[in-house]
Design a protein around this motif. Sequence first.
Motif, PDB file in Angstrom:
ATOM      1  N   ASN A  28       0.865  -1.183   0.000  1.00  0.00           N
ATOM      2  CA  ASN A  28       0.000   0.000   0.000  1.00  0.00           C
ATOM      3  C   ASN A  28       0.905   1.237   0.000  1.00  0.00           C
ATOM      4  O   ASN A  28       2.123   1.125   0.076  1.00  0.00           O
ATOM      5  CB  ASN A  28      -1.008  -0.025   1.169  1.00  0.00           C
ATOM      6  CG  ASN A  28      -0.377   0.223   2.531  1.00  0.00           C
ATOM      7  OD1 ASN A  28       0.482   1.088   2.690  1.00  0.00           O
ATOM      8  ND2 ASN A  28      -0.813  -0.541   3.526  1.00  0.00           N
TER       9      ASN A  28
ATOM     10  N   ILE B  92      -5.003  -1.885   1.958  1.00  0.00           N
ATOM     11  CA  ILE B  92      -5.542  -3.012   1.184  1.00  0.00           C
ATOM     12  C   ILE B  92      -6.551  -3.742   2.063  1.00  0.00           C
ATOM     13  O   ILE B  92      -6.185  -4.374   3.049  1.00  0.00           O
ATOM     14  CB  ILE B  92      -4.397  -3.936   0.723  1.00  0.00           C
ATOM     15  CG1 ILE B  92      -3.436  -3.146  -0.169  1.00  0.00           C
ATOM     16  CG2 ILE B  92      -4.941  -5.158  -0.018  1.00  0.00           C
ATOM     17  CD1 ILE B  92      -2.094  -3.805  -0.398  1.00  0.00           C
TER      18      ILE B  92
ATOM     19  N   THR C 175      -7.971  -7.489  10.459  1.00  0.00           N
ATOM     20  CA  THR C 175      -8.631  -6.181  10.535  1.00  0.00           C
ATOM     21  C   THR C 175     -10.126  -6.291  10.230  1.00  0.00           C
ATOM     22  O   THR C 175     -10.948  -6.396  11.117  1.00  0.00           O
ATOM     23  CB  THR C 175      -7.950  -5.215   9.556  1.00  0.00           C
ATOM     24  OG1 THR C 175      -7.940  -5.833   8.252  1.00  0.00           O
ATOM     25  CG2 THR C 175      -6.516  -4.924   9.981  1.00  0.00           C
TER      26      THR C 175
ATOM     27  N   ALA D  25       0.132  -6.399   8.340  1.00  0.00           N
ATOM     28  CA  ALA D  25       1.487  -5.878   8.520  1.00  0.00           C
ATOM     29  C   ALA D  25       1.483  -4.686   9.465  1.00  0.00           C
ATOM     30  O   ALA D  25       2.441  -4.442  10.192  1.00  0.00           O
ATOM     31  CB  ALA D  25       2.071  -5.477   7.173  1.00  0.00           C
TER      32      ALA D  25
HETATM   33  C1  5HY Z   1      -2.043  -5.578   5.257  1.00  0.00           C
HETATM   34  N1  5HY Z   1      -3.877  -4.653   4.287  1.00  0.00           N
HETATM   35  O1  5HY Z   1      -1.271  -6.329   5.822  1.00  0.00           O
HETATM   36  C2  5HY Z   1      -3.432  -5.922   4.851  1.00  0.00           C
HETATM   37  C3  5HY Z   1      -4.224  -6.375   6.039  1.00  0.00           C
HETATM   38  C4  5HY Z   1      -5.595  -6.791   5.689  1.00  0.00           C
HETATM   39  O2  5HY Z   1      -2.919  -2.666   3.748  1.00  0.00           O
HETATM   40  N2  5HY Z   1      -1.757  -4.329   4.829  1.00  0.00           N
HETATM   41  C5  5HY Z   1      -2.876  -3.796   4.250  1.00  0.00           C
HETATM   42  O3  5HY Z   1      -6.489  -6.276   6.312  1.00  0.00           O
HETATM   43  O4  5HY Z   1      -5.775  -7.612   4.808  1.00  0.00           O
END
Ligand code: 5HY
Length: 245
Positions: free
Chosen positions: A9, A44, A116, A182
């Motif tokens: 991200n 994400i 999350t 993460a």
């Molecule tokens: C992550 N989304 O590790 C996943 C976690 C998720 O931006 N970093 C992100 O909620 O899938």
Amino acid sequence: MLIKVINPNTTSSMTGKIGACARAVAAPGTRIEAVNPTMGPASIESHYDEALAVPGLLEQIALGETDGMDGYVVACFGDPGLDAARELARGPVIGIAEAAMHTASLLGRGFSVVTTLGRTTGRAWELAHRYGMSGSCRNVRACEIPVLDLELPGSSARESITQECKRAVEDDGADVIVLGCAGMADLCRHIGERVGVPVVDGVAAATKTVESLVALGLVTSTRSEYAGPPAKHYDGLLGGFTITR
Ligand code: 5HY
């Protein structure tokens, strides 16, 4: 040894946190480069986000190849673009979900993932199945906390996640907890001191896994599926991804 840790991200504060957690476990002599793409989603949390995070991830892998990186960590719990990244990179590429699940399976009969948003749990189950971890994965729990709330100082996220981890131990019978984002990497010690079972952070687990593979002189097999992508022209916005051989 040069390891590139890629947060797919575009939120640089999260990249900073991820980099600090990777450096905290890296061996002397291992240099960690923690980066995020300049294009893609700020976090994400959906299949759409994941799909649109992949070009930025692959761009960072390609840059890493010209910089002579020995290995890569994909620092997002959906392990987005992992297979494509393995086609591009000479050295090993490890996803944090893959590393965390394998590590957890070495520490107890069963683990639970605490992540999350509920809408991402399907992806975590899919990965548990793909990695042969369906038998060890007791549950995938969601705290309904948006990923970027993990970046807010003083937010109640840490307490909510800790409580959900406790419930995973009590209700799922989890011997081990896997942190499902993460952005939770810096919470590992705090939660570990409060839930009474091992807590695995995928950023740390993936960093040590890449380090071990490189130290063993092992790289991704190019016999078939992970051979380099065939030479091909890409049109439009993706013109820069054209593969010439
Ligand atoms: C992550 N989304 O590790 C996943 C976690 C998720 O931006 N970093 C992100 O909620 O899938």
